[in-house]
Design a protein around this motif. Structure first.
Motif, PDB file in Angstrom:
ATOM      1  N   THR A  13       1.258  -1.222  -0.229  1.00  0.00           N
ATOM      2  CA  THR A  13      -0.442   0.164  -0.192  1.00  0.00           C
ATOM      3  C   THR A  13       0.943   1.172  -0.161  1.00  0.00           C
ATOM      4  OG1 THR A  13      -0.084  -0.230   2.488  1.00  0.00           O
ATOM      5  CG2 THR A  13      -2.257  -0.900   1.136  1.00  0.00           C
ATOM      6  N   LYS A  14       1.925   0.993   0.171  1.00  0.00           N
ATOM      7  CA  LYS A  14       2.510   2.585   0.890  1.00  0.00           C
ATOM      8  C   LYS A  14       3.477   2.824  -0.682  1.00  0.00           C
ATOM      9  CE  LYS A  14       7.197   4.118   3.589  1.00  0.00           C
ATOM     10  NZ  LYS A  14       7.490   3.614   4.061  1.00  0.00           N
ATOM     11  N   ARG A  15       3.918   1.456  -1.422  1.00  0.00           N
ATOM     12  CA  ARG A  15       3.942   1.476  -2.329  1.00  0.00           C
ATOM     13  C   ARG A  15       3.858   2.234  -3.966  1.00  0.00           C
ATOM     14  NH1 ARG A  15       8.256   0.199  -6.105  1.00  0.00           N
ATOM     15  NH2 ARG A  15       7.381  -1.124  -8.458  1.00  0.00           N
ATOM     16  N   ILE A  16       2.318   1.591  -3.538  1.00  0.00           N
ATOM     17  CA  ILE A  16       1.143   2.318  -4.502  1.00  0.00           C
ATOM     18  C   ILE A  16       0.837   3.328  -3.841  1.00  0.00           C
ATOM     19  CG2 ILE A  16      -1.370   1.825  -5.246  1.00  0.00           C
ATOM     20  CD1 ILE A  16      -0.656  -0.903  -4.541  1.00  0.00           C
ATOM     21  N   ALA A  17       0.976   4.081  -2.911  1.00  0.00           N
ATOM     22  CA  ALA A  17       0.815   5.242  -3.115  1.00  0.00           C
ATOM     23  C   ALA A  17       1.541   6.405  -3.144  1.00  0.00           C
ATOM     24  CB  ALA A  17       0.622   5.876  -1.000  1.00  0.00           C
ATOM     25  N   LYS A  18       3.018   5.484  -3.037  1.00  0.00           N
ATOM     26  CA  LYS A  18       4.813   7.009  -3.721  1.00  0.00           C
ATOM     27  C   LYS A  18       4.247   6.779  -5.424  1.00  0.00           C
ATOM     28  CE  LYS A  18       9.137   7.117  -3.870  1.00  0.00           C
ATOM     29  NZ  LYS A  18       9.172   6.453  -4.848  1.00  0.00           N
ATOM     30  N   LEU A  19       3.733   5.312  -5.790  1.00  0.00           N
ATOM     31  CA  LEU A  19       3.750   5.398  -7.336  1.00  0.00           C
ATOM     32  C   LEU A  19       3.032   6.167  -8.212  1.00  0.00           C
ATOM     33  CD1 LEU A  19       4.372   1.838  -8.163  1.00  0.00           C
ATOM     34  CD2 LEU A  19       6.236   3.346  -8.809  1.00  0.00           C
ATOM     35  N   GLU A  20       1.237   6.228  -7.310  1.00  0.00           N
ATOM     36  CA  GLU A  20       0.541   7.717  -7.801  1.00  0.00           C
ATOM     37  C   GLU A  20       1.000   8.476  -7.881  1.00  0.00           C
ATOM     38  OE1 GLU A  20      -3.954   4.821  -6.500  1.00  0.00           O
ATOM     39  OE2 GLU A  20      -2.632   5.608  -4.783  1.00  0.00           O
ATOM     40  N   LYS A  21       1.701   8.890  -6.567  1.00  0.00           N
ATOM     41  CA  LYS A  21       2.345  10.649  -6.629  1.00  0.00           C
ATOM     42  C   LYS A  21       3.023  10.362  -7.701  1.00  0.00           C
ATOM     43  CE  LYS A  21       4.758  13.301  -3.121  1.00  0.00           C
ATOM     44  NZ  LYS A  21       5.957  13.348  -3.756  1.00  0.00           N
ATOM     45  N   ASP A  22       4.218   9.620  -7.597  1.00  0.00           N
ATOM     46  CA  ASP A  22       5.057   9.993  -8.884  1.00  0.00           C
ATOM     47  C   ASP A  22       5.164   9.979 -10.419  1.00  0.00           C
ATOM     48  OD1 ASP A  22       6.513   9.422  -7.456  1.00  0.00           O
ATOM     49  OD2 ASP A  22       7.503   7.254  -7.634  1.00  0.00           O
ATOM     50  N   VAL A  23       3.630   8.584 -10.342  1.00  0.00           N
ATOM     51  CA  VAL A  23       2.987   9.003 -12.157  1.00  0.00           C
ATOM     52  C   VAL A  23       2.148  10.915 -12.470  1.00  0.00           C
ATOM     53  CG1 VAL A  23       0.442   8.275 -13.219  1.00  0.00           C
ATOM     54  CG2 VAL A  23       2.399   6.619 -12.203  1.00  0.00           C
ATOM     55  N   GLN A  24       1.770  11.120 -11.137  1.00  0.00           N
ATOM     56  CA  GLN A  24       0.683  12.075 -10.623  1.00  0.00           C
ATOM     57  C   GLN A  24       2.201  13.274 -11.520  1.00  0.00           C
ATOM     58  OE1 GLN A  24      -2.760  12.403 -12.011  1.00  0.00           O
ATOM     59  NE2 GLN A  24      -2.207  14.513 -11.648  1.00  0.00           N
ATOM     60  N   GLU A  25       2.767  13.369 -10.447  1.00  0.00           N
ATOM     61  CA  GLU A  25       3.933  14.241 -10.750  1.00  0.00           C
ATOM     62  C   GLU A  25       4.324  15.116 -12.305  1.00  0.00           C
ATOM     63  OE1 GLU A  25       6.749  14.580  -7.389  1.00  0.00           O
ATOM     64  OE2 GLU A  25       5.021  14.844  -5.991  1.00  0.00           O
ATOM     65  N   PHE A  26       5.167  13.429 -12.161  1.00  0.00           N
ATOM     66  CA  PHE A  26       5.981  13.490 -13.450  1.00  0.00           C
ATOM     67  C   PHE A  26       4.516  13.818 -14.461  1.00  0.00           C
ATOM     68  CE2 PHE A  26       7.121  11.567 -17.857  1.00  0.00           C
ATOM     69  CZ  PHE A  26       8.397  11.746 -17.624  1.00  0.00           C
ATOM     70  N   ALA A  38      16.866   9.501 -18.812  1.00  0.00           N
ATOM     71  CA  ALA A  38      17.482  11.185 -18.547  1.00  0.00           C
ATOM     72  C   ALA A  38      16.534  12.064 -17.628  1.00  0.00           C
ATOM     73  CB  ALA A  38      18.052  11.751 -19.820  1.00  0.00           C
ATOM     74  N   LEU A  39      15.209  11.546 -18.276  1.00  0.00           N
ATOM     75  CA  LEU A  39      14.156  12.442 -17.216  1.00  0.00           C
ATOM     76  C   LEU A  39      12.963  12.076 -16.597  1.00  0.00           C
ATOM     77  CD1 LEU A  39      13.801  14.492 -20.930  1.00  0.00           C
ATOM     78  CD2 LEU A  39      15.240  15.723 -18.550  1.00  0.00           C
ATOM     79  N   THR A  40      13.415  11.598 -15.573  1.00  0.00           N
ATOM     80  CA  THR A  40      12.477  10.336 -14.779  1.00  0.00           C
ATOM     81  C   THR A  40      11.746  11.238 -13.072  1.00  0.00           C
ATOM     82  OG1 THR A  40      14.765   9.817 -13.445  1.00  0.00           O
ATOM     83  CG2 THR A  40      13.711   8.003 -15.335  1.00  0.00           C
ATOM     84  N   THR A  41      12.250  12.964 -13.458  1.00  0.00           N
ATOM     85  CA  THR A  41      11.965  13.604 -12.257  1.00  0.00           C
ATOM     86  C   THR A  41      11.576  15.048 -12.628  1.00  0.00           C
ATOM     87  OG1 THR A  41      13.793  14.297 -10.985  1.00  0.00           O
ATOM     88  CG2 THR A  41      13.284  12.087 -10.581  1.00  0.00           C
ATOM     89  N   PRO A  42      10.420  15.737 -12.058  1.00  0.00           N
ATOM     90  CA  PRO A  42      10.187  17.338 -11.919  1.00  0.00           C
ATOM     91  C   PRO A  42      11.906  17.579 -12.365  1.00  0.00           C
ATOM     92  CG  PRO A  42       8.887  16.503 -11.257  1.00  0.00           C
ATOM     93  CD  PRO A  42       9.200  15.170 -11.367  1.00  0.00           C
ATOM     94  N   ALA A  43      12.841  17.761 -11.448  1.00  0.00           N
ATOM     95  CA  ALA A  43      13.818  18.505 -10.957  1.00  0.00           C
ATOM     96  C   ALA A  43      14.355  18.438 -12.850  1.00  0.00           C
ATOM     97  CB  ALA A  43      14.386  17.820  -9.745  1.00  0.00           C
ATOM     98  N   ALA A  44      14.781  16.999 -13.173  1.00  0.00           N
ATOM     99  CA  ALA A  44      15.796  16.551 -14.375  1.00  0.00           C
ATOM    100  C   ALA A  44      15.236  17.460 -15.537  1.00  0.00           C
ATOM    101  CB  ALA A  44      15.589  15.045 -14.267  1.00  0.00           C
ATOM    102  N   MET A  45      14.113  17.113 -15.315  1.00  0.00           N
ATOM    103  CA  MET A  45      12.872  17.801 -16.718  1.00  0.00           C
ATOM    104  C   MET A  45      13.731  19.350 -17.092  1.00  0.00           C
ATOM    105  SD  MET A  45       9.404  16.289 -16.858  1.00  0.00           S
ATOM    106  CE  MET A  45       9.182  14.764 -16.066  1.00  0.00           C
ATOM    107  N   GLU A  46      13.884  20.564 -15.575  1.00  0.00           N
ATOM    108  CA  GLU A  46      13.634  21.577 -15.648  1.00  0.00           C
ATOM    109  C   GLU A  46      14.920  21.936 -15.880  1.00  0.00           C
ATOM    110  OE1 GLU A  46      12.959  25.005 -15.073  1.00  0.00           O
ATOM    111  OE2 GLU A  46      11.916  23.822 -14.806  1.00  0.00           O
TER     112      GLU A  46
END
Length: 385
Positions: free
Chosen positions: A36-49, A325-333
């Motif tokens: 459940t913890k992993r899913i919550a993190k993945l949901e957040k990661d997908v949304q932020e990405f 190379a662009l897996t996070t918002p910070a990397a994209m910026e």
């Protein structure tokens, strides 16, 4: 300016750790919490990405594309200057050869990038067309190279008597061979499947299949039970209050979407929100029920992993960068700023060079002296001015 309201965090679905006097969490309970913890993190990661990727696409369109247009305009000025230099400057044969090389290999793309007026310049300095004999020999050499490539990669044996000297003949022959290979492969697969179907299963295999089927049925029944409980609670038809009816309709849509997608965690969250279950309910789930839930949660986590990877691949196709190379918002910026700064510097330098070359032929000659033409035979020549 009004402060933005933060989006509400999803309900935490978690089996709390027992006190010192109670028995520790079981293996299934620990896995439930981990999933459940992993899913919550993945949901957040997908949304932020997704949100960051959308912002990046907008910035590329609004900020980077105009810079590319500006860069191509300066490159077009350089093409016109090169053309005038070839006509009016006193240049050596080597200097002329370098300029023609830069024109035809480094700038020809400008015709397709908003500068069709440059076509006559490229036509004027293009080498004379090859003779019929040279074209035939080039086709033959290309055909031989392609024969080696397809023989190595696909195992195609080329009949020496078959004429594959042109691209059309080569493609037709390869298509025929590939189609024959596909027919042979499908026939072999069908033969294997037929043999497997007629092979009698052992009692152990039959028992394993029956166990698997029973487990899938129990999982389906468990999820459907959650779903029906929520449907009964949220059904809006008997709700007299219009605002509450609209709220229940929206929640029911969420429930249906989660059920159809097998999103167990979403259904459990909604049950917690509606107070149809509480922490004691989670803590007292039977071990076999937890195992069913954990199987579904693993599938949900895997689906989210796939969704994130697909988003990354889609962005990779847009940017031309490797997906990792662009897996996070910070990397994209960071990458956007780096690419933008690099292009701005290139525009500034190229504009200064055009101005210098136009007023000082010696500056152009000095620049050409430092320029080294790519050697033939070392892969594709890709010059970008």
């Amino acid at each position: 300016m009004a402060k933005k309201t933060a989006a509400p965090k999803p309900q935490l679905v978690h089996i709390q750790s027992p006190s010192a006097d109670d028995a520790p969490l079981s293996k299934a309970q620990k896995e439930f919490n981990r999933l459940t913890k992993r899913i919550a993190k993945l949901e957040k990661d997908v949304q932020e990405f997704r949100e960051a990727a959308t912002r990046l696409r907008q910035r590329v369109q609004n900020e980077y594309r105009p810079l590319q247009t500006q860069h191509n305009a300066v490159r077009a000025d350089l093409v016109r200057l090169f053309d005038r230099a070839l006509e009016t400057y006193k240049l050596t044969k080597g200097e002329r050869r370098k300029i023609v090389d830069l024109l035809l290999d480094g700038c020809y793309d400008l015709v397709e990038r908003g500068h069709p007026d440059l076509q006559p310049i490229f036509d004027k300095h293009a080498p004379p067309p090859a003779s019929a004999e040279e074209e035939v020999e080039e086709e033959r050499q290309t055909s031989e190279a392609m024969k080696k490539l397809f023989a190595m990669r696909f195992g195609i044996v080329f009949d020496p008597a078959v004429d594959v000297s042109t691209q059309e003949k080569f493609r037709a022959y390869v298509d025929e061979k590939m189609a024959a290979q596909q027919v042979e492969y499908e026939a072999a697969q069908q033969g294997q499947e037929a043999r497997r179907a007629t092979r009698k299963k052992s009692p152990k295999q039959q028992a394993a299949e029956a166990k698997k089927l029973a487990e899938e049925q129990r999982i389906t029944k468990s999820v459907r039970s959650l779903y029906m409980d929520l449907v009964k609670a949220l059904h809006p038809d008997l709700e007299p209050d219009e605002a509450e009816k609209a709220r229940k309709t929206a929640l029911l849509q969420q429930v249906t979407a989660a059920y159809e997608a097998n999103e167990l965690l979403t259904l459990l969250r909604l049950q917690l929100e509606l107070e149809h279950i509480d922490q004691s309910h989670l803590e007292n789930l039977a071990e076999d029920q937890l195992r069913h839930y954990n199987k579904l949660l693993r599938e949900q986590a895997s689906d989210l992993d796939d969704a994130l990877y697909e988003e990354q691949q889609e962005l990779s196709g847009f940017t031309g960068q490797p997906y990792y190379a662009l897996t996070t918002p910070a990397a994209m910026e960071y990458d956007f700023k780096r690419q933008t700064t690099k292009l701005q510097a290139k525009i500034k330098q190229l504009a200064a060079e055009v101005l210098a070359f136009e007023h000082d032929p010696a500056a152009l000659k000095a620049w050409l002296k430092a320029y080294r033409m790519p050697r033939a035979g070392h892969g594709p020549i890709m010059i970008q001015l």
